[in-house]
Scaffold this active site. Structure first.
Site, PDB file in Angstrom:
ATOM      1  N   ALA A  18       0.829  -1.160   0.037  1.00  0.00           N
ATOM      2  CA  ALA A  18       0.073   0.127  -0.039  1.00  0.00           C
ATOM      3  C   ALA A  18       0.874   1.309   0.096  1.00  0.00           C
ATOM      4  CB  ALA A  18      -0.869   0.040   1.222  1.00  0.00           C
ATOM      5  N   GLN A  70      -6.399  -6.666  -4.525  1.00  0.00           N
ATOM      6  CA  GLN A  70      -6.375  -7.138  -3.085  1.00  0.00           C
ATOM      7  C   GLN A  70      -7.437  -6.479  -2.183  1.00  0.00           C
ATOM      8  OE1 GLN A  70      -3.385  -6.220  -0.044  1.00  0.00           O
ATOM      9  NE2 GLN A  70      -3.028  -8.470   0.110  1.00  0.00           N
ATOM     10  N   CYS A 100      -1.482  -7.848   6.384  1.00  0.00           N
ATOM     11  CA  CYS A 100      -1.191  -6.628   7.078  1.00  0.00           C
ATOM     12  C   CYS A 100      -1.006  -6.602   8.547  1.00  0.00           C
ATOM     13  CB  CYS A 100      -2.006  -5.522   6.703  1.00  0.00           C
ATOM     14  SG  CYS A 100      -1.068  -4.644   5.169  1.00  0.00           S
ATOM     15  N   GLY A 204       9.003 -12.754   1.897  1.00  0.00           N
ATOM     16  CA  GLY A 204       9.691 -12.326   3.068  1.00  0.00           C
ATOM     17  C   GLY A 204      11.329 -12.271   2.930  1.00  0.00           C
ATOM     18  N   ARG A 228      10.032  -5.075  -0.522  1.00  0.00           N
ATOM     19  CA  ARG A 228      10.904  -3.912  -0.185  1.00  0.00           C
ATOM     20  C   ARG A 228      11.968  -3.950  -1.095  1.00  0.00           C
ATOM     21  NH1 ARG A 228      10.821  -5.316   5.905  1.00  0.00           N
ATOM     22  NH2 ARG A 228      10.948  -7.359   4.857  1.00  0.00           N
TER      23      ARG A 228
HETATM   24  C1  LIG Z   1       5.086   0.015   2.770  1.00  0.00           C
HETATM   25  C2  LIG Z   1       4.434  -1.580   2.562  1.00  0.00           C
HETATM   26  C3  LIG Z   1       2.983  -1.581   2.387  1.00  0.00           C
HETATM   27  C4  LIG Z   1       2.391  -2.888   2.394  1.00  0.00           C
HETATM   28  N1  LIG Z   1       1.052  -3.006   2.207  1.00  0.00           N
HETATM   29  C5  LIG Z   1       0.583  -4.290   1.846  1.00  0.00           C
HETATM   30  C6  LIG Z   1      -0.667  -4.615   1.542  1.00  0.00           C
HETATM   31  O1  LIG Z   1      -1.446  -3.706   1.078  1.00  0.00           O
HETATM   32  N2  LIG Z   1      -1.303  -5.720   1.277  1.00  0.00           N
HETATM   33  C7  LIG Z   1      -0.268  -7.093   1.579  1.00  0.00           C
HETATM   34  O2  LIG Z   1      -0.937  -7.978   1.621  1.00  0.00           O
HETATM   35  N3  LIG Z   1       0.953  -6.858   2.126  1.00  0.00           N
HETATM   36  C8  LIG Z   1       1.365  -5.576   2.263  1.00  0.00           C
HETATM   37  N4  LIG Z   1       2.761  -5.487   2.748  1.00  0.00           N
HETATM   38  C9  LIG Z   1       3.724  -6.463   2.929  1.00  0.00           C
HETATM   39  C10 LIG Z   1       4.250  -7.047   1.677  1.00  0.00           C
HETATM   40  O3  LIG Z   1       3.435  -7.505   0.769  1.00  0.00           O
HETATM   41  C11 LIG Z   1       5.250  -8.071   2.138  1.00  0.00           C
HETATM   42  O4  LIG Z   1       4.266  -9.396   2.431  1.00  0.00           O
HETATM   43  C12 LIG Z   1       6.302  -7.965   3.119  1.00  0.00           C
HETATM   44  O5  LIG Z   1       6.959  -6.598   2.523  1.00  0.00           O
HETATM   45  C13 LIG Z   1       7.306  -8.768   3.013  1.00  0.00           C
HETATM   46  O6  LIG Z   1       8.118  -9.023   1.750  1.00  0.00           O
HETATM   47  P1  LIG Z   1       9.493  -8.093   1.401  1.00  0.00           P
HETATM   48  O7  LIG Z   1      10.478  -8.854   2.682  1.00  0.00           O
HETATM   49  O8  LIG Z   1       9.805  -8.692   0.181  1.00  0.00           O
HETATM   50  O9  LIG Z   1       9.189  -6.833   1.583  1.00  0.00           O
HETATM   51  C14 LIG Z   1       3.269  -3.883   2.607  1.00  0.00           C
HETATM   52  C15 LIG Z   1       4.772  -3.859   3.091  1.00  0.00           C
HETATM   53  C16 LIG Z   1       5.139  -2.711   2.943  1.00  0.00           C
HETATM   54  C17 LIG Z   1       6.676  -2.429   3.382  1.00  0.00           C
END
Ligand SMILES: Cc1cc2nc3c(=O)[nH]c(=O)nc-3n(C[C@H](O)[C@H](O)[C@H](O)COP(=O)(O)O)c2cc1C
Length: 349
Positions: A18, A70, A100, A204, A228
């Protein structure tokens, strides 16, 4: 890799974030190698559907399919209605947010809090599937490993959700309690993958091609999702794809290419948000792009003083051209990622 009837070009996804994965960013990631992108979450609260924020989030103009939206909420009937509303506006896949960690997703304990109320979680899944199935729209779901280390119920829920008709499951290898802190673990994801027949997506802390290879091998997952690590580095998708296919590293983008990619992204970004809001929301993307680069921090601060699109674009051109005098390719950077506050704020729709 297939979700219902939709065949995807590869099994490397950009995670829904988001406030980040708006249409311009999703398209950028797709152009640079992501096989699939889920939109930022749309609230199930009807009174907010007309808001500028929600209508921007529901903007899919020119986006390559399948269009995945979503939805987040705590009420089964409202979630079903939100699914139908988004399908009528072009959604081809509906993804349910149980990931979330923010307290205030939809001002209620939605998102990963639903994992603690298994009966309600199932009720929501059943209601959404009941609306989507007759329309030929697959329902997917994204969740964490559980509420806390003591309540790691992803495996039980995964089985329940599969039986209820979920077409694909993504698991972020952290509990709700962890937020974005600590390390993601992949044992739970591996266990879920072994237990299910539907595709399972591992998510993750995947931030390098080697990590992608290792997580894929360890979990046996059908696909990987990167969040990220794609911020400011959308070419990570082609780098990972290349490495998985060949075992070789793709060269980093040239400074000129990085400049052009970011410039194009900004044009799309201003197109969606307009000048006033676009200049402000572009700052974080620019900050991520220059993070860890020589002089990047000073440039990020300077960027925060600029108020016009043209000023932002010019400053960006000048900065990259200056970097290009000493570097042909982007230098490798080590960037610590800790986005707790940012994610909390973004999820609190
Ligand atoms: C700024 C931000 C916003 C996020 N918004 C959502 C979201 O709207 N829906 C969701 O399922 N996960 C959301 N997440 C989680 C990510 O989809 C993901 O599961 C999480 O960052 C772990 O993955 P990564 O280590 O590759 O970042 C968000 C993460 C971040 C950092």
């Amino acid at each position: 890799m297939q979700i219902g009837p939709h065949l995807l070009p590869n099994a490397l996804f950009v995670a829904p974030m988001a406030g980040v994965t708006d249409r311009p960013f999703r398209q950028l990631c797709r152009r640079l190698g992501a096989g699939y992108a889920v939109s930022e979450m749309v609230t199930s609260r009807k009174e907010l559907w007309g808001s500028l924020k929600t209508s921007r989030r529901a903007d899919h103009a020119g986006e390559p399919g399948p269009i995945a939206v979503q939805i987040a909420g705590t009420d089964a009937a409202m979630m079903a209605e939100a699914a139908a509303y988004n399908i009528d506006r072009g959604a081809q896949i509906i993804d349910i947010n149980m990931g979330c960690p923010a307290k205030k997703v939809c001002n209620k304990w939605a998102g990963s809090a639903l994992m603690r109320n298994e009966a309600l979680a199932l009720e929501i899944v059943e209601a959404v599937v009941a609306v989507c199935a007759p329309r030929g729209v697959p329902v997917t779901l994204k969740m964490r490993t559980g509420w806390s280390a003591d309540e790691r119920n992803a495996l039980r829920l995964a089985r329940i959700f599969e039986a209820a008709g979920i077409a694909m499951l993504t698991i972020h290898g952290r509990t709700r309690e962890q937020g974005y802190k600590g390390l993601a673990e992949y044992d739970t994801i591996a266990a879920v993958k072994t237990a299910l027949t539907i595709p399972v997506v591992a998510n993750g802390d995947i931030d390098t091609p080697e990590k992608a290879r290792d997580v894929l091998a360890y979990t046996g997952a059908d696909a990987l999702m990167i969040g990220r690590a794609a911020q400011g580095r959308p070419w990570i998708f082609r780098e990972v794809t290349h490495f998985l296919a060949t075992g070789e590293h793709l060269a980093a983008p040239t400074v000129t290419e990085a400049r052009d990619v970011l410039t194009e992204h900004l044009h799309d970004h201003y197109g969606l948000y307009g000048e006033r809001s676009g200049v402000r929301t572009a700052r974080k993307h620019i900050g991520w792009a220059v993070r860890g680069l020589p002089g990047g921090e000073a440039f990020r601060q300077h960027m925060n003083t600029l108020e016009r699109c043209e000023e932002q674009l010019q400053a960006l051109r000048d900065w990259f051209d200056h970097l290009g005098q000493t570097h042909h390719r982007l230098p490798l950077t080590e960037v610590a990622i800790d986005e707790d506050a940012q994610a909390d704020e973004a999820c609190a729709v």
